[in-house]
Design a protein around this motif. Structure first.
Motif, PDB file in Angstrom:
ATOM      1  N   SER A  52       8.674  -4.295  -5.557  1.00  0.00           N
ATOM      2  CA  SER A  52       8.884  -5.439  -4.683  1.00  0.00           C
ATOM      3  C   SER A  52       8.178  -5.209  -3.346  1.00  0.00           C
ATOM      4  O   SER A  52       7.146  -4.562  -3.286  1.00  0.00           O
ATOM      5  CB  SER A  52      10.375  -5.694  -4.524  1.00  0.00           C
ATOM      6  OG  SER A  52      10.589  -6.985  -3.968  1.00  0.00           O
ATOM      7  N   SER A  53       8.711  -5.705  -2.264  1.00  0.00           N
ATOM      8  CA  SER A  53       8.036  -5.595  -0.973  1.00  0.00           C
ATOM      9  C   SER A  53       8.415  -4.317  -0.244  1.00  0.00           C
ATOM     10  O   SER A  53       9.381  -3.657  -0.590  1.00  0.00           O
ATOM     11  CB  SER A  53       8.404  -6.800  -0.096  1.00  0.00           C
ATOM     12  OG  SER A  53       7.726  -7.943  -0.504  1.00  0.00           O
ATOM     13  N   GLY A  54       7.626  -3.981   0.776  1.00  0.00           N
ATOM     14  CA  GLY A  54       7.961  -2.846   1.614  1.00  0.00           C
ATOM     15  C   GLY A  54       6.869  -1.810   1.664  1.00  0.00           C
ATOM     16  O   GLY A  54       5.772  -2.005   1.159  1.00  0.00           O
ATOM     17  N   ASN A  55       7.182  -0.703   2.318  1.00  0.00           N
ATOM     18  CA  ASN A  55       6.255   0.398   2.502  1.00  0.00           C
ATOM     19  C   ASN A  55       6.748   1.631   1.766  1.00  0.00           C
ATOM     20  O   ASN A  55       7.947   1.815   1.562  1.00  0.00           O
ATOM     21  CB  ASN A  55       6.128   0.745   3.987  1.00  0.00           C
ATOM     22  CG  ASN A  55       5.526  -0.372   4.797  1.00  0.00           C
ATOM     23  OD1 ASN A  55       5.131  -1.390   4.255  1.00  0.00           O
ATOM     24  ND2 ASN A  55       5.469  -0.184   6.096  1.00  0.00           N
ATOM     25  N   LYS A  56       5.804   2.463   1.393  1.00  0.00           N
ATOM     26  CA  LYS A  56       6.137   3.765   0.819  1.00  0.00           C
ATOM     27  C   LYS A  56       5.103   4.765   1.293  1.00  0.00           C
ATOM     28  O   LYS A  56       3.903   4.471   1.270  1.00  0.00           O
ATOM     29  CB  LYS A  56       6.147   3.694  -0.702  1.00  0.00           C
ATOM     30  CG  LYS A  56       6.634   4.977  -1.362  1.00  0.00           C
ATOM     31  CD  LYS A  56       6.839   4.743  -2.849  1.00  0.00           C
ATOM     32  CE  LYS A  56       7.426   5.961  -3.527  1.00  0.00           C
ATOM     33  NZ  LYS A  56       7.684   5.725  -4.956  1.00  0.00           N
ATOM     34  N   GLU A  57       5.567   5.920   1.722  1.00  0.00           N
ATOM     35  CA  GLU A  57       4.674   6.942   2.249  1.00  0.00           C
ATOM     36  C   GLU A  57       4.768   8.193   1.404  1.00  0.00           C
ATOM     37  O   GLU A  57       5.852   8.602   0.979  1.00  0.00           O
ATOM     38  CB  GLU A  57       5.051   7.248   3.706  1.00  0.00           C
ATOM     39  CG  GLU A  57       4.078   8.144   4.432  1.00  0.00           C
ATOM     40  CD  GLU A  57       4.417   8.283   5.914  1.00  0.00           C
ATOM     41  OE1 GLU A  57       4.822   7.279   6.523  1.00  0.00           O
ATOM     42  OE2 GLU A  57       4.291   9.402   6.438  1.00  0.00           O
ATOM     43  N   ASP A  58       3.615   8.825   1.172  1.00  0.00           N
ATOM     44  CA  ASP A  58       3.572  10.092   0.433  1.00  0.00           C
ATOM     45  C   ASP A  58       2.432  10.917   0.991  1.00  0.00           C
ATOM     46  O   ASP A  58       1.267  10.684   0.663  1.00  0.00           O
ATOM     47  CB  ASP A  58       3.373   9.834  -1.064  1.00  0.00           C
ATOM     48  CG  ASP A  58       3.429  11.111  -1.879  1.00  0.00           C
ATOM     49  OD1 ASP A  58       3.236  11.028  -3.117  1.00  0.00           O
ATOM     50  OD2 ASP A  58       3.649  12.201  -1.311  1.00  0.00           O
ATOM     51  N   GLY A  59       2.771  11.837   1.866  1.00  0.00           N
ATOM     52  CA  GLY A  59       1.739  12.666   2.483  1.00  0.00           C
ATOM     53  C   GLY A  59       0.805  11.829   3.320  1.00  0.00           C
ATOM     54  O   GLY A  59       1.215  11.096   4.217  1.00  0.00           O
ATOM     55  N   ARG A  60      -0.491  11.893   3.008  1.00  0.00           N
ATOM     56  CA  ARG A  60      -1.481  11.128   3.770  1.00  0.00           C
ATOM     57  C   ARG A  60      -1.616   9.682   3.298  1.00  0.00           C
ATOM     58  O   ARG A  60      -2.388   8.925   3.863  1.00  0.00           O
ATOM     59  CB  ARG A  60      -2.844  11.819   3.649  1.00  0.00           C
ATOM     60  CG  ARG A  60      -2.890  13.211   4.257  1.00  0.00           C
ATOM     61  CD  ARG A  60      -4.293  13.822   4.204  1.00  0.00           C
ATOM     62  NE  ARG A  60      -4.788  14.025   2.850  1.00  0.00           N
ATOM     63  CZ  ARG A  60      -5.782  13.347   2.299  1.00  0.00           C
ATOM     64  NH1 ARG A  60      -6.409  12.392   2.980  1.00  0.00           N
ATOM     65  NH2 ARG A  60      -6.177  13.620   1.060  1.00  0.00           N
ATOM     66  N   PHE A  61      -0.886   9.322   2.267  1.00  0.00           N
ATOM     67  CA  PHE A  61      -1.013   7.992   1.667  1.00  0.00           C
ATOM     68  C   PHE A  61       0.189   7.112   2.006  1.00  0.00           C
ATOM     69  O   PHE A  61       1.322   7.557   1.961  1.00  0.00           O
ATOM     70  CB  PHE A  61      -1.133   8.112   0.138  1.00  0.00           C
ATOM     71  CG  PHE A  61      -2.340   8.873  -0.323  1.00  0.00           C
ATOM     72  CD1 PHE A  61      -2.288  10.250  -0.495  1.00  0.00           C
ATOM     73  CD2 PHE A  61      -3.529   8.210  -0.578  1.00  0.00           C
ATOM     74  CE1 PHE A  61      -3.409  10.949  -0.916  1.00  0.00           C
ATOM     75  CE2 PHE A  61      -4.652   8.917  -1.003  1.00  0.00           C
ATOM     76  CZ  PHE A  61      -4.589  10.287  -1.166  1.00  0.00           C
ATOM     77  N   THR A  62      -0.103   5.843   2.340  1.00  0.00           N
ATOM     78  CA  THR A  62       0.938   4.839   2.578  1.00  0.00           C
ATOM     79  C   THR A  62       0.574   3.580   1.803  1.00  0.00           C
ATOM     80  O   THR A  62      -0.542   3.083   1.926  1.00  0.00           O
ATOM     81  CB  THR A  62       1.076   4.493   4.060  1.00  0.00           C
ATOM     82  OG1 THR A  62       1.418   5.664   4.797  1.00  0.00           O
ATOM     83  CG2 THR A  62       2.152   3.439   4.277  1.00  0.00           C
ATOM     84  N   ALA A  63       1.525   3.099   1.007  1.00  0.00           N
ATOM     85  CA  ALA A  63       1.334   1.852   0.268  1.00  0.00           C
ATOM     86  C   ALA A  63       2.205   0.775   0.894  1.00  0.00           C
ATOM     87  O   ALA A  63       3.351   1.023   1.258  1.00  0.00           O
ATOM     88  CB  ALA A  63       1.691   2.041  -1.199  1.00  0.00           C
ATOM     89  N   GLN A  64       1.632  -0.410   1.042  1.00  0.00           N
ATOM     90  CA  GLN A  64       2.366  -1.551   1.602  1.00  0.00           C
ATOM     91  C   GLN A  64       2.260  -2.732   0.657  1.00  0.00           C
ATOM     92  O   GLN A  64       1.204  -2.977   0.061  1.00  0.00           O
ATOM     93  CB  GLN A  64       1.779  -1.957   2.967  1.00  0.00           C
ATOM     94  CG  GLN A  64       2.080  -1.016   4.086  1.00  0.00           C
ATOM     95  CD  GLN A  64       1.566  -1.533   5.429  1.00  0.00           C
ATOM     96  OE1 GLN A  64       0.876  -2.557   5.491  1.00  0.00           O
ATOM     97  NE2 GLN A  64       1.908  -0.825   6.500  1.00  0.00           N
ATOM     98  N   VAL A  65       3.356  -3.473   0.531  1.00  0.00           N
ATOM     99  CA  VAL A  65       3.369  -4.681  -0.280  1.00  0.00           C
ATOM    100  C   VAL A  65       3.915  -5.819   0.559  1.00  0.00           C
ATOM    101  O   VAL A  65       4.990  -5.703   1.157  1.00  0.00           O
ATOM    102  CB  VAL A  65       4.245  -4.503  -1.543  1.00  0.00           C
ATOM    103  CG1 VAL A  65       4.352  -5.825  -2.302  1.00  0.00           C
ATOM    104  CG2 VAL A  65       3.688  -3.420  -2.437  1.00  0.00           C
TER     105      VAL A  65
END
Lengths: 111, 113
Positions: free
Chosen positions: B52-65
């Motif tokens: 769904s919507s929101g952000n997720k961070e993993d180390g140097r990577f950030t995913a946004q929806v």
């Protein structure tokens, strides 16, 4: 742990011939999917099998068929090869429905 | 209109820069959003996923929806030459019986040393 293994890695076939591609999933994965990746494009869904049952089929002609064996390995068959079938064929296995683990593919060239 | 649109690039950025990769989509039923990285002559590798919507961070990577805009992004901080690859966005609604995942074309990324 071994990842998804596919064989052969490369294949050259002539138009009109038949080809069989093979895939061994990660141990414990019961779902296997096949994707076609044409150069410069993203992978396109061909089939999904779960527990030896076909769960889904993409928009591919009937020349494409697949099956899954009791050990969860899978075969993709393509009949009457066309030049346009030249592509990278990717197999993926999964535990979770969306977390696909891909093999390195079989590169098929049809001449 | 294609279900998933992604600029193929290539995108060239200097080492250490922040990279922004994006996709738009048309199917409002999509709920699961993924980013895969594909090195030359290799299969795609799952980098990140979000539901769904929101952000997720993993180390140097950030995913946004952003579901309201039908727009997803992947940010790479402190980019390294080893990040040079093709990045594929992917999405699925998983309401169907099959687990079909729709991929974008992929963006080729070059990190310049």
């Amino acid at each position: 742990d071994a990842g998804v293994t596919q064989s052969p890695t490369h294949l050259i076939k002539t138009r009109g011939q038949h080809v069989t591609l093979r895939c061994s999933p990660i141990s414990g994965h019961k779902s296997v999917s096949w994707y076609q990746q044409v150069l410069g494009q993203g992978p396109q869904f061909i089939f999904q099998y779960y527990e030896k049952e076909e769960r889904g089929r993409g928009n591919f002609p009937d020349r494409f068929s697949a099956r899954q064996f009791p050990n969860y390995s899978s075969e993709l068959n393509v009949n009457a090869l066309l030049l346009g079938d030249s592509a990278l064929y990717l197999c993926a296995s999964s535990l979770d429905r969306w977390a696909l683990h891909f093999g390195n593919g079989t590169r098929l060239t049809v001449t | 209109q294609k279900e998933v649109e992604q600029d193929p690039g290539p995108l060239s950025v200097p080492e250490g820069a922040i990279v922004s990769l994006n996709c738009t989509y048309s199917n409002s039923a999509f709920q699961y959003f993924m980013w895969y990285r594909q090195y030359s002559r290799k299969g795609p590798e799952l980098l990140m996923y979000t539901y769904s919507s929101g952000n997720k961070e993993d180390g140097r990577f950030t995913a946004q929806v952003d579901k309201s805009s039908k727009y997803i992004s992947l940010f790479i901080r402190d980019s390294q030459p080893s990040d040079s690859a093709t990045y594929l966005c992917a999405m699925s609604d998983l309401m169907n019986r099959d687990d079909k995942i729709i991929f974008g074309k992929g963006t080729r990324l070059h990190i310049l040393p």
